[in-house]
Design a protein around this motif. Structure first.
Motif: not given
Length: 355
Positions: A32-36
């Protein structure tokens, strides 16, 4: 994110330990690191959360209101349904009792082998009591009969004809007359007007009518007035005004009276004609004395005729009163008060006579 290569199960996997906690955390964070979040996500949350709370509150209030309304209306619905069933049962019982003859040995409703219902007897008793109360209420609203009177005696006209007698027309009032009594030592004069119902119908006198005063002769027109009789005024010989009837109802042939009093002014012989009862015309002493003083000189008497130049005698002072009924002219009666120069006329309202 760079994921470490997977080289297959390690020594820990073979021993059944599996992936350690730190490695699992890194894998989840990498997923989920690239979810903003969206740029307006915070503003949307600030608006949506209060709106959702408001909808929940409204739904809760509506459910409570519906519950209360249902609880309030349910007894009424049950009562109506129960009443309808009782009415239908009473109608059925009445029809069966009217059209089916009673068998010998039959027992009344509610008594026997369970065929009747005890509630039906209670409902019937309740209906009978309600009908009895209704009849008693209707009897209480009916007008009470008048007290018994001997045969042949008529009830009081004020109680019998007050609601049905119309206002007297001018044609129904007639046979008017006026009467004047003698003056007392103070010059006070009392009198009355009398008016008769000459028709064959009962009628009501609409009002007090008018009493007008007309000075005659040497009476002072500016010092004669007509006023209503009031408690404590100078006309002590008139009836008490507080005892006058509020309305006057005349049967055929019955009459009413309007009484009056003439009270002269108290300023002596200059205006009180009741005390100044001297000659009504000037004394002819000057003319008569001159004619008798010179009987011998006929020529002088013929040359100076003094009698034709003397002013005509003044009529004696008096006040003529007239009464006009409330329904209008013409005046129905008049009365003359002699030797009246100045004063006040006190009048009463209509008063029913005894005969």
């Amino acid at each position: 994110m760079n994921r470490p290569p997977y080289d297959g199960p390690g020594p820990d996997d073979e021993r059944g330990g599996g992936m350690d906690e730190q490695t699992l955390r890194q894998l989840l964070q990498g997923a989920v690191g690239d979810i903003e979040p969206a740029p307006d996500a915070l503003e949307h949350i600030r608006r949506a959360v209060p709106a959702r709370r408001t909808r929940r509150r409204h739904a809760l209030v509506g459910a409570a209101a519906a519950l209360i309304l249902g609880g309030t209306a349910l007894p009424a619905v049950v009562h109506v349904a129960t009443t309808g069933d009782e009415v239908e049962e009473r109608h059925a019982n009445t029809a069966s009792s009217q059209h089916s003859p009673e068998e010998p040995g039959a027992e009344p409703d509610g008594v026997g082998d369970g065929g009747g219902r005890p509630e039906q007897g209670e409902a019937r008793n309740h209906d009978e009591k309600r009908e009895q109360r209704k009849n008693e209420g209707s009897k209480g609203n009916e007008p009470k009969p008048a007290a018994s009177s001997p045969a042949g005696n008529l009830p009081a006209p004020t109680n019998t004809f007050a609601a049905v007698s119309p206002i007297c027309d001018r044609d129904q009032l007639g046979k008017g007359s006026g009467s004047v009594g003698p003056a007392d030592r103070d010059g006070r004069v009392y009198g009355a007007f009398r008016v008769v119902n000459v028709s064959r119908a009962v009628c009501t006198v609409g009002g007090p009518g008018t009493v007008a005063a007309s000075p005659r002769g040497s009476a002072e027109s500016g010092r004669v007035s007509v006023v209503d009789h009031t408690p404590g005024d100078a006309a002590t010989g008139l009836p008490d005004p507080t005892t006058e009837p509020s309305e006057v109802i005349l049967q055929p042939g019955q009459a009413y009276e309007v009484k009056f009093a003439w009270i002269p002014t108290a300023d002596g012989a200059r205006s009180s004609c009741a005390k100044n009862t001297g000659g009504a015309s000037p004394a002819p002493s000057a003319g008569g004395g001159g004619a008798s003083a010179s009987p011998a000189s006929g020529t002088a008497t013929a040359q100076q005729p003094s009698v034709p130049d003397s002013p005509p005698p003044t009529p004696p002072p008096s006040v003529v009163l007239s009464h006009t009924p409330d329904v209008g002219e013409p005046a129905i009666a008049d009365a003359k008060i002699d030797d009246a120069c100045a004063g006040t006329v006190y009048r009463t309202g209509p008063i029913v006579t005894a005969s």
